[in-house]
Design a protein around this motif. Structure first.
Motif, mmCIF file in Angstrom:
data_model
loop_
_atom_site.group_PDB
_atom_site.id
_atom_site.type_symbol
_atom_site.label_atom_id
_atom_site.label_comp_id
_atom_site.label_asym_id
_atom_site.label_seq_id
_atom_site.Cartn_x
_atom_site.Cartn_y
_atom_site.Cartn_z
ATOM 1 N N LEU A 1 61.321 -86.672 8.848
ATOM 2 C CA LEU A 1 62.551 -86.985 9.571
ATOM 3 C C LEU A 1 62.807 -88.485 9.634
ATOM 4 O O LEU A 1 63.965 -88.912 9.675
ATOM 5 C CB LEU A 1 62.488 -86.408 10.992
ATOM 6 N N LEU A 2 61.749 -89.280 9.633
ATOM 7 C CA LEU A 2 61.936 -90.718 9.688
ATOM 8 C C LEU A 2 62.639 -91.223 8.431
ATOM 9 O O LEU A 2 63.595 -92.001 8.506
ATOM 10 C CB LEU A 2 60.593 -91.421 9.868
ATOM 11 N N SER A 3 62.196 -90.769 7.271
ATOM 12 C CA SER A 3 62.828 -91.220 6.028
ATOM 13 C C SER A 3 64.274 -90.767 5.943
ATOM 14 O O SER A 3 65.101 -91.418 5.296
ATOM 15 C CB SER A 3 62.056 -90.716 4.811
ATOM 16 N N ASN A 4 64.602 -89.638 6.604
ATOM 17 C CA ASN A 4 65.990 -89.152 6.566
ATOM 18 C C ASN A 4 66.967 -90.163 7.141
ATOM 19 O O ASN A 4 68.150 -90.174 6.777
ATOM 20 C CB ASN A 4 66.110 -87.832 7.330
ATOM 21 N N LEU A 5 66.497 -91.007 8.061
ATOM 22 C CA LEU A 5 67.379 -92.025 8.629
ATOM 23 C C LEU A 5 67.887 -92.959 7.547
ATOM 24 O O LEU A 5 69.040 -93.395 7.576
ATOM 25 C CB LEU A 5 66.647 -92.821 9.712
ATOM 26 N N PHE B 1 67.085 -88.991 15.936
ATOM 27 C CA PHE B 1 67.500 -88.083 14.879
ATOM 28 C C PHE B 1 68.775 -87.304 15.174
ATOM 29 O O PHE B 1 69.242 -86.543 14.334
ATOM 30 C CB PHE B 1 66.366 -87.099 14.574
ATOM 31 N N GLY B 2 69.319 -87.465 16.360
ATOM 32 C CA GLY B 2 70.579 -86.809 16.679
ATOM 33 C C GLY B 2 70.454 -85.357 17.083
ATOM 34 O O GLY B 2 71.470 -84.678 17.265
ATOM 35 N N LYS B 3 69.235 -84.857 17.230
ATOM 36 C CA LYS B 3 69.001 -83.497 17.708
ATOM 37 C C LYS B 3 67.905 -83.529 18.764
ATOM 38 O O LYS B 3 66.901 -84.235 18.597
ATOM 39 C CB LYS B 3 68.570 -82.571 16.567
ATOM 40 N N ILE C 1 57.105 -85.153 13.492
ATOM 41 C CA ILE C 1 58.378 -85.480 12.828
ATOM 42 C C ILE C 1 58.348 -85.188 11.327
ATOM 43 O O ILE C 1 59.292 -85.528 10.614
ATOM 44 C CB ILE C 1 58.769 -86.950 13.057
ATOM 45 N N GLY C 2 57.303 -84.555 10.837
ATOM 46 C CA GLY C 2 57.252 -84.239 9.413
ATOM 47 C C GLY C 2 56.037 -83.395 9.099
ATOM 48 O O GLY C 2 55.112 -83.287 9.907
ATOM 49 N N TYR C 3 56.036 -82.796 7.910
ATOM 50 C CA TYR C 3 54.865 -82.019 7.503
ATOM 51 C C TYR C 3 54.672 -82.036 6.001
ATOM 52 O O TYR C 3 55.608 -82.191 5.220
ATOM 53 C CB TYR C 3 54.945 -80.573 8.010
#
Length: 309
Positions: free
Chosen positions: A114-118, A167-169, A242-244
């Motif tokens: 999720l961090l990289s999604n930013l 993350f907006g959620k 925040i990720g897997y």
């Protein structure tokens, strides 16, 4: 005096880091003294590496929206605002500095990050948040940190707020105990029912697939109460997943110095990032649950004892 801002939040900025080959929408605030829009353009004589597109939409105070797209990694350019019709001779603000970094990717080996999604798909406000995480201090002033000086520690509230903040959620904060009734108060002796753990791991991954971060409860030391672990003990803590990858999770740890991770995702070169960490599990040995690896980047080591139902 005009200035440059994040489009979504109107936060003033003097510099901004661009991911390579991504359009990022920003804004220049305010027109000239007569209320006319300014001429927003790349500073004359710049080396290139950024494409600038001024957008036609009408904004408040004769402001101007524009897209900036980094086209050459390592490029640095400046955006200027001039009084319209002045032939680019009357500057109306300090320039905005733009630096182009790499094409954003997930951390190596991760299915969800999720961090990289930013950086991969986030808007200007989210990219700025991402930048601050990577450039933040290792101490309590970091935007990810809980307040270690509070008489009642606030890790649960801080860990539960990361989702909306980053993350907006909203973060999933539901929980159920995962551990079997402990016979000792030693963390190494904690055991879990493998079938239940398999189902809980799958549940956490499904949430992360939906871009929903997951708060979990952990123990970090021996001496907890038995047979029921108490949440007000100083050897328990909250972190957020925040990720897997196949057999590990990425986490945010709100305790200053608790965790750090060598991270190579996103748009920056590989580096140690404070407040990030990893937890691992062995699919063939799930009775030991989800826990920190043998080598950790920070001062803390964790075992997950509760999480989503």
């Amino acid at each position: 005096m005009a200035n440059f801002q994040i489009y979504e939040t109107k936060e003033d900025i003097s510099a901004f880091d661009l991911p390579l080959n991504r359009d990022v929408k920003l804004r220049q605030y305010g027109g000239d003294r007569d209320g006319n829009r300014l001429e927003v353009t790349l500073a004359p004589g710049g080396p290139g590496g950024v494409d600038l597109t001024v957008l036609p939409e009408k904004l408040d105070a004769a402001s101007t929206a524009f897209n900036a797209r980094g086209t050459r990694q390592g490029a640095y350019v400046e955006i200027s605002a001039f009084v319209a019709g002045s032939g680019q001779t009357q500057y109306y603000s300090k320039n905005l500095g733009l630096t182009v970094h790499g094409a954003p990717t997930k951390n190596a080996g991760y299915d969800v990050d999720l961090l990289s999604n930013l950086a991969i798909s986030g808007n200007g406000a989210q990219i700025l948040t991402y930048t601050r995480i990577f450039h933040g201090s290792a101490g309590k002033s970091n935007m990810l940190s809980q307040d270690p000086d509070k008489p009642v520690l606030d890790c649960g509230d801080v860990a539960g707020a990361y989702g909306a903040k980053l993350f907006g959620k909203a973060t999933n904060t539901d929980w159920i105990a995962y551990y079997l009734p402990p016979k000792t108060s030693k963390r190494a002796d904690l055991r879990f029912e493998p079938g239940q753990m398999r189902a809980k791991i799958a549940r956490i991954k499904r949430l992360l697939d939906q871009n929903i971060s997951v708060r979990v409860w952990v123990v970090d030391d021996d001496g907890f109460s038995i047979p029921f672990i108490q949440s007000n003990a100083n050897n328990t803590h909250f972190i957020t997943l925040i990720g897997y990858a196949a057999s590990k999770f990425m986490m945010i740890d709100p305790w200053p110095g608790g965790s750090s991770l060598n991270y190579d995702g996103g748009m920056y070169t590989a580096r140690k990032v404070n407040f990030l960490g990893e937890l691992v599990f062995d699919p063939m040995d799930l009775d030991k649950g989800i826990h920190s690896p043998a080598t950790v980047g920070g001062i803390m080591s964790y075992t997950v004892i509760a999480g989503p139902q």
